[in-house]
Motif scaffolding. Sequence first.
Motif, PDB file in Angstrom:
ATOM      1  N   ASP A 446       0.850  -1.191   0.000  1.00  0.00           N
ATOM      2  CA  ASP A 446       0.000   0.000   0.000  1.00  0.00           C
ATOM      3  C   ASP A 446       0.890   1.247   0.000  1.00  0.00           C
ATOM      4  N   LEU A 447       0.655   2.148  -0.958  1.00  0.00           N
ATOM      5  CA  LEU A 447       1.470   3.354  -1.106  1.00  0.00           C
ATOM      6  C   LEU A 447       0.565   4.571  -0.924  1.00  0.00           C
ATOM      7  N   LEU A 448       0.788   5.303   0.158  1.00  0.00           N
ATOM      8  CA  LEU A 448      -0.058   6.450   0.494  1.00  0.00           C
ATOM      9  C   LEU A 448       0.706   7.758   0.271  1.00  0.00           C
ATOM     10  N   PHE A 449       0.170   8.617  -0.574  1.00  0.00           N
ATOM     11  CA  PHE A 449       0.693   9.972  -0.738  1.00  0.00           C
ATOM     12  C   PHE A 449      -0.182  10.902   0.109  1.00  0.00           C
ATOM     13  N   THR A 450       0.393  11.446   1.161  1.00  0.00           N
ATOM     14  CA  THR A 450      -0.373  12.299   2.070  1.00  0.00           C
ATOM     15  C   THR A 450       0.431  13.549   2.387  1.00  0.00           C
ATOM     16  N   MET A 451      -0.176  14.700   2.191  1.00  0.00           N
ATOM     17  CA  MET A 451       0.526  15.978   2.355  1.00  0.00           C
ATOM     18  C   MET A 451      -0.500  17.099   2.409  1.00  0.00           C
ATOM     19  N   VAL A 452      -0.046  18.293   2.787  1.00  0.00           N
ATOM     20  CA  VAL A 452      -0.947  19.437   2.837  1.00  0.00           C
ATOM     21  C   VAL A 452      -1.149  19.996   1.442  1.00  0.00           C
ATOM     22  N   SER A 453      -2.186  20.773   1.259  1.00  0.00           N
ATOM     23  CA  SER A 453      -2.575  21.265  -0.059  1.00  0.00           C
ATOM     24  C   SER A 453      -1.457  22.017  -0.775  1.00  0.00           C
ATOM     25  N   TYR A 454      -0.701  22.837  -0.040  1.00  0.00           N
ATOM     26  CA  TYR A 454       0.367  23.604  -0.675  1.00  0.00           C
ATOM     27  C   TYR A 454       1.441  22.695  -1.273  1.00  0.00           C
ATOM     28  N   SER A 455       1.677  21.536  -0.666  1.00  0.00           N
ATOM     29  CA  SER A 455       2.658  20.604  -1.223  1.00  0.00           C
ATOM     30  C   SER A 455       2.139  19.960  -2.504  1.00  0.00           C
ATOM     31  N   ALA A 456       0.841  19.691  -2.551  1.00  0.00           N
ATOM     32  CA  ALA A 456       0.266  19.024  -3.721  1.00  0.00           C
ATOM     33  C   ALA A 456       0.207  19.939  -4.936  1.00  0.00           C
ATOM     34  N   VAL A 457       0.034  21.233  -4.717  1.00  0.00           N
ATOM     35  CA  VAL A 457      -0.073  22.150  -5.859  1.00  0.00           C
ATOM     36  C   VAL A 457       1.180  22.996  -6.043  1.00  0.00           C
ATOM     37  N   GLY A 458       2.161  22.855  -5.149  1.00  0.00           N
ATOM     38  CA  GLY A 458       3.360  23.695  -5.201  1.00  0.00           C
ATOM     39  C   GLY A 458       4.606  22.944  -5.622  1.00  0.00           C
ATOM     40  N   ASP A 459       5.751  23.522  -5.263  1.00  0.00           N
ATOM     41  CA  ASP A 459       7.038  22.983  -5.707  1.00  0.00           C
ATOM     42  C   ASP A 459       7.323  21.591  -5.144  1.00  0.00           C
ATOM     43  N   ASN A 460       6.805  21.287  -3.962  1.00  0.00           N
ATOM     44  CA  ASN A 460       7.069  19.970  -3.382  1.00  0.00           C
ATOM     45  C   ASN A 460       6.597  18.840  -4.286  1.00  0.00           C
ATOM     46  N   ALA A 461       5.534  19.093  -5.040  1.00  0.00           N
ATOM     47  CA  ALA A 461       5.008  18.053  -5.934  1.00  0.00           C
ATOM     48  C   ALA A 461       6.008  17.699  -7.032  1.00  0.00           C
ATOM     49  N   ASP A 462       6.880  18.650  -7.370  1.00  0.00           N
ATOM     50  CA  ASP A 462       7.896  18.365  -8.391  1.00  0.00           C
ATOM     51  C   ASP A 462       8.839  17.260  -7.936  1.00  0.00           C
ATOM     52  N   ASN A 463       9.031  17.155  -6.634  1.00  0.00           N
ATOM     53  CA  ASN A 463       9.936  16.126  -6.106  1.00  0.00           C
ATOM     54  C   ASN A 463       9.423  14.712  -6.369  1.00  0.00           C
ATOM     55  N   LEU A 464       8.125  14.564  -6.509  1.00  0.00           N
ATOM     56  CA  LEU A 464       7.554  13.222  -6.685  1.00  0.00           C
ATOM     57  C   LEU A 464       8.063  12.576  -7.967  1.00  0.00           C
TER      58      LEU A 464
END
Length: 487
Positions: A446-464
């Motif tokens: 099971d692989l869970l991606f869990t984070m706050v909204s700013y991470s999902a729409v911001g620069d942190n998402a690029d790391n994925l």
Amino acid sequence: MDNRTTQHKPQAKKSFNSLKRKGVEHGFSVISIAILMVVFFLTAIFLLVFPRSTVSNIEKRKLAKFPEFSLQSYFSGAFTAGITNYYDDTVPYRDDFKNMGNNFKSVFGFHTDDEVKVIGKPISVVSEPESKPESKPSKNETSNTNSNSELSNTEQSSQVSEESKPKDYTVEDPDASYENGMIVVKQDGHYRALELFGGGSGNNYVKALNAFHKDLGDSVKIYSMIAPLASEYYTPSNYSQYNSSQKKCFESIASRLDDGIISVDITDVLAKHTEEPIYCRTDHHWQPLGAYYAAQAFASAAGVDFKDISTFTKKENEGFVGTMYAFSGDANILNDPETFTYYIPPNIDQCKTYYYDTAFNYTGTGNFFNIVDTPNSYLVFMGGDEQIVKVKTNVKNGRKLCIVKDSYGNAEPPYYMNGFEEIYVVDMRYFDLNLVDFVKQMGVTDLLFTMVSYSAVGDNADNLENLRTQVKGQKIVDEALTAKDED
């Protein structure tokens, strides 16, 4: 002669008074210069002799270190710039002086019981119409409802008294002092600092998760659970134009994820508990109670056991003031601390926690819950972000969970220790392996991606996407399996 003498007396008197005044002024000037020299001397002694600050509890960070000398840094100017930064950043009793300044500023003006202070420049949110594909029932497990149950819930809600409904803070219209960006609002007798959400497409987040699903196939269940900021529930109506709907943003993201990726929408779940301490008032994180309600929704979607919070051991850190005081500089936040409450699972003594560096080199076992001072209460979970953590539980169901998260996700693992045999915790910003290889070689189910909204729409998402593509094909070895302290 007597008359002439008499005529010169007033003029002589004026000259004497003028000389006397100049003498007094000169004396005051000498005294002022002497006082300034004493103040300057004492300040210099204070800055040079007293121990310099090394950590800021207000800003939750380590302060600058004295730079190391090298010829290259000296001639480039980096060394001297580093010295300037060091002395500016490490003033003795830095936090105390900052608190004094903020408290001094707060004494001006009057405050009502319910008010808003805005920090920064307000920017109205512009809603752009977005065409999105028809939602697909197969991945809409987030709502846990069908059309019949929705109708039933609507009928039930009409029978519930207004008193039993959670309070809707977004319909309130408190007085506001207007300056912008982050707002500080007084609600229910306490101050709360809020980050406003400007919106975002989440395109990079969607692309990355869909690519992970393609690489891993159906052998690994993939979940998306994005946490809203507190502003979703506590922004007053007179500031709603500066705060975009996070629920609509999450729905848009969910509609673009591949079939087989399960979206866990927790906005409605948390909305039922707004009068409970589900978010920190003085920090940008949620409270562990908010993480509990989110984890409950995920466990339901994953189909694993989940223990009621009443079975957990409750721990409290009184007097917590988090990062929002540093962000806002508002003394009301400093002077209105809160209680940080976290929960220890009933089977914690049957769980073992392993720590690794970001390249998965084993560094030893330890406690999942760390002893920290009150200002750093959120570090109670694993001590922070810059590491990989594995928890081996007493559950025997073959389910292995990998949590890919930002700091919001740190509060979730305790609630999963009764539902999964093993839990891996990976920070999306600090992971040096290929995540696809890691998931496959560790046997993750099971692989869970869990984070706050700013991470999902911001620069942190690029790391994925970086996690998916970096250092492919590497053999990953869990050194803890052969370590001497392994049970």
